[in-house]
Design a protein around this motif. Structure first.
Motif, PDB file in Angstrom:
ATOM      1  N   TRP A 172       0.837  -1.202   0.000  1.00 45.22           N
ATOM      2  CA  TRP A 172       0.000   0.000   0.000  1.00 45.22           C
ATOM      3  C   TRP A 172       0.874   1.255   0.000  1.00 45.22           C
ATOM      4  O   TRP A 172       0.343   2.366   0.022  1.00 45.22           O
ATOM      5  CB  TRP A 172      -0.911   0.040   1.235  1.00 45.22           C
ATOM      6  CG  TRP A 172      -0.234  -0.472   2.472  1.00 45.22           C
ATOM      7  CD1 TRP A 172      -0.400  -1.688   3.045  1.00 45.22           C
ATOM      8  CD2 TRP A 172       0.780   0.192   3.258  1.00 45.22           C
ATOM      9  NE1 TRP A 172       0.429  -1.837   4.143  1.00 45.22           N
ATOM     10  CE2 TRP A 172       1.152  -0.696   4.294  1.00 45.22           C
ATOM     11  CE3 TRP A 172       1.389   1.441   3.204  1.00 45.22           C
ATOM     12  CZ2 TRP A 172       2.121  -0.374   5.253  1.00 45.22           C
ATOM     13  CZ3 TRP A 172       2.350   1.772   4.147  1.00 45.22           C
ATOM     14  CH2 TRP A 172       2.708   0.859   5.158  1.00 45.22           C
ATOM     15  N   TRP A 490      -6.031 -13.647   5.817  1.00 39.95           N
ATOM     16  CA  TRP A 490      -5.754 -13.020   4.527  1.00 39.95           C
ATOM     17  C   TRP A 490      -6.149 -13.885   3.333  1.00 39.95           C
ATOM     18  O   TRP A 490      -6.009 -13.455   2.190  1.00 39.95           O
ATOM     19  CB  TRP A 490      -4.264 -12.637   4.442  1.00 39.95           C
ATOM     20  CG  TRP A 490      -3.998 -11.390   5.238  1.00 39.95           C
ATOM     21  CD1 TRP A 490      -3.242 -11.260   6.353  1.00 39.95           C
ATOM     22  CD2 TRP A 490      -4.543 -10.094   4.981  1.00 39.95           C
ATOM     23  NE1 TRP A 490      -3.266  -9.969   6.817  1.00 39.95           N
ATOM     24  CE2 TRP A 490      -4.060  -9.225   5.988  1.00 39.95           C
ATOM     25  CE3 TRP A 490      -5.398  -9.574   4.005  1.00 39.95           C
ATOM     26  CZ2 TRP A 490      -4.390  -7.878   6.051  1.00 39.95           C
ATOM     27  CZ3 TRP A 490      -5.736  -8.221   4.058  1.00 39.95           C
ATOM     28  CH2 TRP A 490      -5.230  -7.392   5.067  1.00 39.95           C
ATOM     29  N   TRP A 493      -9.005 -12.098   1.051  1.00 38.40           N
ATOM     30  CA  TRP A 493      -8.558 -11.096   0.084  1.00 38.40           C
ATOM     31  C   TRP A 493      -7.703 -11.736  -1.008  1.00 38.40           C
ATOM     32  O   TRP A 493      -7.865 -11.443  -2.192  1.00 38.40           O
ATOM     33  CB  TRP A 493      -7.770  -9.980   0.768  1.00 38.40           C
ATOM     34  CG  TRP A 493      -6.946  -9.172  -0.210  1.00 38.40           C
ATOM     35  CD1 TRP A 493      -5.598  -9.189  -0.338  1.00 38.40           C
ATOM     36  CD2 TRP A 493      -7.437  -8.300  -1.228  1.00 38.40           C
ATOM     37  NE1 TRP A 493      -5.199  -8.361  -1.358  1.00 38.40           N
ATOM     38  CE2 TRP A 493      -6.315  -7.805  -1.930  1.00 38.40           C
ATOM     39  CE3 TRP A 493      -8.705  -7.885  -1.626  1.00 38.40           C
ATOM     40  CZ2 TRP A 493      -6.436  -6.913  -2.995  1.00 38.40           C
ATOM     41  CZ3 TRP A 493      -8.819  -6.996  -2.690  1.00 38.40           C
ATOM     42  CH2 TRP A 493      -7.695  -6.521  -3.358  1.00 38.40           C
ATOM     43  N   GLY A 513      -8.742  -7.659   6.022  1.00 43.36           N
ATOM     44  CA  GLY A 513      -9.211  -6.463   5.335  1.00 43.36           C
ATOM     45  C   GLY A 513      -9.445  -6.694   3.863  1.00 43.36           C
ATOM     46  O   GLY A 513      -9.204  -7.783   3.323  1.00 43.36           O
ATOM     47  N   TRP A 514      -9.946  -5.641   3.218  1.00 40.73           N
ATOM     48  CA  TRP A 514     -10.298  -5.678   1.803  1.00 40.73           C
ATOM     49  C   TRP A 514      -9.922  -4.348   1.181  1.00 40.73           C
ATOM     50  O   TRP A 514     -10.047  -3.297   1.813  1.00 40.73           O
ATOM     51  CB  TRP A 514     -11.802  -5.922   1.639  1.00 40.73           C
ATOM     52  CG  TRP A 514     -12.152  -6.536   0.330  1.00 40.73           C
ATOM     53  CD1 TRP A 514     -12.490  -5.890  -0.814  1.00 40.73           C
ATOM     54  CD2 TRP A 514     -12.185  -7.942   0.029  1.00 40.73           C
ATOM     55  NE1 TRP A 514     -12.732  -6.787  -1.820  1.00 40.73           N
ATOM     56  CE2 TRP A 514     -12.562  -8.062  -1.319  1.00 40.73           C
ATOM     57  CE3 TRP A 514     -11.942  -9.087   0.769  1.00 40.73           C
ATOM     58  CZ2 TRP A 514     -12.695  -9.295  -1.946  1.00 40.73           C
ATOM     59  CZ3 TRP A 514     -12.081 -10.310   0.156  1.00 40.73           C
ATOM     60  CH2 TRP A 514     -12.455 -10.418  -1.187  1.00 40.73           C
ATOM     61  N   GLN A 515      -9.475  -4.404  -0.059  1.00 37.82           N
ATOM     62  CA  GLN A 515      -9.017  -3.184  -0.729  1.00 37.82           C
ATOM     63  C   GLN A 515     -10.175  -2.374  -1.336  1.00 37.82           C
ATOM     64  O   GLN A 515     -11.236  -2.906  -1.654  1.00 37.82           O
ATOM     65  CB  GLN A 515      -8.064  -3.536  -1.860  1.00 37.82           C
ATOM     66  CG  GLN A 515      -6.609  -3.425  -1.526  1.00 37.82           C
ATOM     67  CD  GLN A 515      -5.765  -3.182  -2.772  1.00 37.82           C
ATOM     68  OE1 GLN A 515      -6.223  -3.294  -3.899  1.00 37.82           O
ATOM     69  NE2 GLN A 515      -4.516  -2.846  -2.560  1.00 37.82           N
ATOM     70  N   GLN A 577     -15.598  -3.149  -0.796  1.00 37.34           N
ATOM     71  CA  GLN A 577     -14.684  -3.088   0.345  1.00 37.34           C
ATOM     72  C   GLN A 577     -15.475  -2.931   1.647  1.00 37.34           C
ATOM     73  O   GLN A 577     -15.238  -3.654   2.625  1.00 37.34           O
ATOM     74  CB  GLN A 577     -13.712  -1.912   0.188  1.00 37.34           C
ATOM     75  CG  GLN A 577     -12.778  -1.739   1.369  1.00 37.34           C
ATOM     76  CD  GLN A 577     -11.917  -0.486   1.294  1.00 37.34           C
ATOM     77  OE1 GLN A 577     -12.361   0.549   0.774  1.00 37.34           O
ATOM     78  NE2 GLN A 577     -10.701  -0.563   1.794  1.00 37.34           N
ATOM     79  N   TRP A 612      -6.291  -0.832   1.634  1.00 31.23           N
ATOM     80  CA  TRP A 612      -7.237  -1.380   2.600  1.00 31.23           C
ATOM     81  C   TRP A 612      -7.742  -0.318   3.569  1.00 31.23           C
ATOM     82  O   TRP A 612      -8.521  -0.617   4.462  1.00 31.23           O
ATOM     83  CB  TRP A 612      -6.574  -2.502   3.381  1.00 31.23           C
ATOM     84  CG  TRP A 612      -6.193  -3.696   2.556  1.00 31.23           C
ATOM     85  CD1 TRP A 612      -6.913  -4.854   2.421  1.00 31.23           C
ATOM     86  CD2 TRP A 612      -5.015  -3.874   1.754  1.00 31.23           C
ATOM     87  NE1 TRP A 612      -6.253  -5.733   1.581  1.00 31.23           N
ATOM     88  CE2 TRP A 612      -5.084  -5.158   1.163  1.00 31.23           C
ATOM     89  CE3 TRP A 612      -3.902  -3.072   1.472  1.00 31.23           C
ATOM     90  CZ2 TRP A 612      -4.098  -5.654   0.317  1.00 31.23           C
ATOM     91  CZ3 TRP A 612      -2.917  -3.559   0.629  1.00 31.23           C
ATOM     92  CH2 TRP A 612      -3.018  -4.843   0.060  1.00 31.23           C
TER      93      TRP A 612
END
Length: 815
Positions: A172, A490, A493, A513-515, A577, A612
């Motif tokens: 990121w 993970w 994702w 998490g998610w982008q 997201q 994310w």
């Protein structure tokens, strides 16, 4: 003690390496505290590294040696002192420090402080002070060869240098390869003695509390000293006989208020002063602010494994967290006001904890002070992330020094809930083919299992510690075993749909998490692509995840079709997201107390990028921000699938019992009720209740055109029997009214049809605009009021009703 900041009068120039013409020979004013990028930007010599493809154009900066210089002219009083010292709070990273050409020190650690004795070494007319930095890229490469190449996920050997790992780039993060005097530098003059180290600890005892100060002193003369501790109006003194360098003093307070995490109580803080006296009066002093609370993590084995339950003041706390990265890739630009904006956003998203991730920095004192004030618990990783780290010299001693330095600096904070040895390195050693590739080389185990616990036991035994994240308290289990300790998820994702979060019931989730792309105005400010598309050059340059855009599309298609229009693509990815993280958080919270918390990856960004984050690199809130606020609300109702059918789970994270009639209804998309049931419920304070949903309500006749609601008072949970793309969801017919108020507008949106995840993207009207809520689903006939602030000019209802501004999930389904 006389202290003078040395922040003015610095210059910087390239001293070797591939600096381009026009910069190679330039000596420009330097920002101190700061890094070389800031000086070059201020001089107009480089473009903004965050825009378009400038990151690649500026990669040469990390290959250049940079030399900072200033003229050091002490005052008469400073010359008259018995000791004169230079204090550097942070140097980034590998540097030689000289005074009139004489070497004072060679340093190689961004994460520690330095103090250099210059007594008698400064000329009466002044001396030239030079801090000459070596190229961090070339140094890291050389050290990697010298120490032995070790496994890591990215090409640059950030593991071979004690520098912020993400300054070499991350999935990121922009690669900046910074150099500079990135934190404060001072000239300190003192005589007789000074406070060299002060450790303050506040502990409650009954209705009162005890404040203890453990002190180390530096001496210029061997004389008797006195140490004073003052706290909440009470004080105590102890003597330090000649030659003694250590002392402890304590104050007992008969009555104190407890400090609580946000949402659990107030955050009273008490001022503490520590003063050092010599035979002729005061010599030195410092202050702290402390809070009185107990804190521990319960990991005692139970029938399901090992919990990871936070307990504050003997009360379990369900952790609502987000991971924190440096808020700017040039972190010296982050001031207290910016920290406060970000952390207040965290509180607005209903968070109660931020985890400072191990690939960044130990944040400034401002960060932790604000966490204390706001009631945000802080979880601090030691700075090791996703790589095998050498345990040999010179890194071994540097790591010991930085650990000592930062434990002493941070351990008094009421908000500090945990030190953690590393991010994902225990997991990496087990699963990422490290053992074969290391061939017996060290990988960091000594730091995590021996050095750090020993440092904490000596300096801050009141602060909990875990060797890593993820981590299992049971040595016989895999470090990422979800039945024991903390877990990172993970696979969703990287390889699986986000609906598969529901296959996991971890004890505690420290990362998932998610982008999604940044806010539209952030994206269009940073990129000048024409046309702007998901694969245009700037978009690809600002997408750092491996196969990131492919994963975005693969993760969208189970739920929505991938739009062809860029504006719609942007909304679809932001919405997916938010939906992904919402579904996960609702699921994890529904398994409380078995699951005792979730820390989303990630709260913030360090530049404009697809990532994310819930708050983008221009400080703007993405739809994900509102997903966090909704899922972490004090009271929630969610509908969850279980083996026996659908259930409603009521989460009550408040101090009052929650009592009422839980109303179930199955409706068609037109709003007509098809089946209903009512169940009286009582949810104890800080508890959850699971209620089976009667089968006549829980079973759809036409899954594509029906939905289920569960309501307790004003709190509603939703369940749709099919994914939006497979449903009969039609165009959202929305009526908009806008009323001017003192600080902006109240925008009322009324739905004539079912409308999913209604959101106003107000930055498209004004990049400075903000809104108080998002992702609101409305039944036909229902309304919601959005509060919009920050608009620089007048807008009418039609502007808010623009379909590019007024967004819903319907727009991604209806034809």
């Amino acid at each position: 003690m006389r202290t003078r900041e040395l922040h003015e009068g610095w210059t910087v120039r390239a001293a070797g390496g591939p600096a381009p013409a026009g910069i190679a020979d330039a000596e420009v004013p330097a920002v101190v505290p700061g890094v070389v990028h800031q000086a070059l930007l201020d001089a107009g010599l480089i473009p903004d590294p965050y825009l378009d493809d400038n990151e690649a154009k500026l990669a040469w900066i990390g290959l250049v040696d940079w030399s900072y210089r200033t003229r050091l002219v002490p005052s008469e009083a400073e010359f008259a002192a018995e000791r004169l010292e230079l204090a550097f709070d942070g140097l980034d990273t590998v540097a030689s420090i000289t005074l009139d050409g004489e070497l004072l020190a060679e340093v190689a650690n961004q994460h520690r402080r330095y103090r250099l004795d210059v007594t008698g070494r400064i000329r009466p007319g002044g001396s030239e002070l030079v801090v000459a930095f070596r190229s961090p890229v070339r140094y890291a490469n050389a050290q990697s060869l010298a120490l032995g190449v070790r496994p890591r996920p990215y090409p640059m050997p950030y593991d071979a240098i004690r520098k912020s790992a993400c300054s070499f780039g991350w999935d990121w993060g922009i690669a900046t390869y910074t150099s500079g005097i990135w934190r404060a530098v001072r000239l300190e003059a003192w005589s007789t003695a000074r406070l060299a180290e002060v450790r303050v600890h506040a502990a409650p005892e009954g209705d009162g509390g005890v404040v203890t100060a453990s002190v180390e002193v530096d001496r210029a003369s061997d004389t008797g000293l006195e140490l004073e501790l003052e706290a909440a109006g009470a004080s105590a003194r102890v003597g330090l006989p000649a030659g003694e360098r250590s002392a402890e003093v304590r104050v007992e307070l008969p009555s104190v208020e407890r400090w609580w995490p946000v949402g659990y109580g107030s955050q009273p803080l008490y001022d503490v002063a520590v003063r050092l006296y010599g035979p002729h009066g005061p010599l030195d002093g410092t202050s702290r602010r402390v809070g009185f609370r107990t804190l521990r993590w319960d990991t005692a084995p139970d029938a399901a494994g090992h919990p990871f339950q936070l307990i504050v003041n003997d009360r379990p706390v369900w952790v609502k967290g987000a991971n924190w990265i440096p808020d700017d890739a040039l972190p010296s630009r982050i001031d207290r006001a910016r920290y406060e904006r970000r952390l207040r956003q965290a509180v607005a998203a209903n968070l109660n904890l931020v985890r400072v991730w191990g690939g960044g920095i130990y944040e400034s004192d401002d960060f932790y002070e604000l966490c204390d004030e706001l009631g945000l618990l802080s979880w601090q990783d030691f700075l090791f992330a996703c790589a095998a780290y050498p345990e040999e010299e010179p890194l071994r001693s540097e790591v010991a020094a930085e650990a000592h330095d930062n434990v002493v600096r941070l351990a008094h904070h009421a908000s500090l809930a945990l030190f953690t040895g590393n991010n994902e390195n225990l997991w990496g050693f087990e699963d990422w083919d490290w053992k074969r590739r290391l061939e017996g080389r060290s990988w960091g185990a000594y730091y995590y299992h021996e050095l750090f616990p020993a440092v904490i036991a000596e300096l801050a035994p009141h602060v909990p510690y875990t060797p890593g994240s993820p981590f299992s308290p049971d040595d016989g289990r895999h470090p990422n075993d979800e039945s024991s300790g903390s877990t990172h998820l993970w696979e969703q994702w990287n390889r699986r749909d986000w609906a598969s979060y529901r296959e996991h019931t971890p004890r505690f989730v420290a990362e998932f998490g998610w982008q999604g792309p940044p806010v539209w105005s952030t994206l269009t400010r940073a990129l000048s692509d024409d046309p702007l598309t998901p694969e245009s050059p700037g978009m690809i340059g600002h997408q750092k995840a491996i196969e990131g855009n492919q994963k975005l599309s693969v993760g969208l298609v189970p739920h929505y079709r991938v739009p062809d229009d860029m504006d719609a693509w942007h909304w679809a990815m932001q919405l997916n997201q938010a939906n992904a993280v919402s579904a996960a958080l609702d699921h994890f919270r529904s398994h409380a107390p078995h699951t005792s918390g979730a820390i989303v990856w990630q709260l913030n960004d360090c530049w404009p990028v697809t990532s994310w984050a819930a708050i983008d690199g221009d400080e703007r809130e993405k739809p994900l921000f509102f997903a966090l606020a909704n899922a972490f609300a004090p009271r929630v109702v969610t509908v969850q699938p279980r083996e026996g059918g659908l259930v409603a789970v009521l989460g009550n994270d408040a101090d009052e019992e929650w009592v009422g009639e839980l109303v179930f209804a199955r409706r068609d998309f037109g709003g007509d009720e098809l089946a209903a049931a009512t169940v009286p419920v009582s949810v104890a304070a800080r508890a959850a209740v699971t209620v089976p949903i009667p089968v006549e309500v829980a079973m759809a006749r036409d899954a594509a055109s029906e939905l289920l609601t569960a309501e307790l008072g004003s709190v509603r949970g939703w369940w749709f029997f099919t994914e939006p793309r497979d449903s009969a969801l039609d165009e959202a017919l929305l009526e908009v009214e806008a009323t001017a108020v003192d600080d902006g507008y109240e925008v009322t949106v009324t739905a004539a049809t079912l409308a999913r995840d209604v959101t106003l993207l107000v930055d498209k009207l004004d990049p400075a605009a903000t809104i108080d809520r998002g992702l609101v689903t409305l039944l036909p006939g229902e309304s919601v009021v959005f509060r919009v602030a920050g608009l620089a000019r007048v807008f009418n209802a039609a502007a808010f009703a623009d379909p590019r501004v007024l967004r819903s999930g319907n727009q991604l389904v209806a034809r």
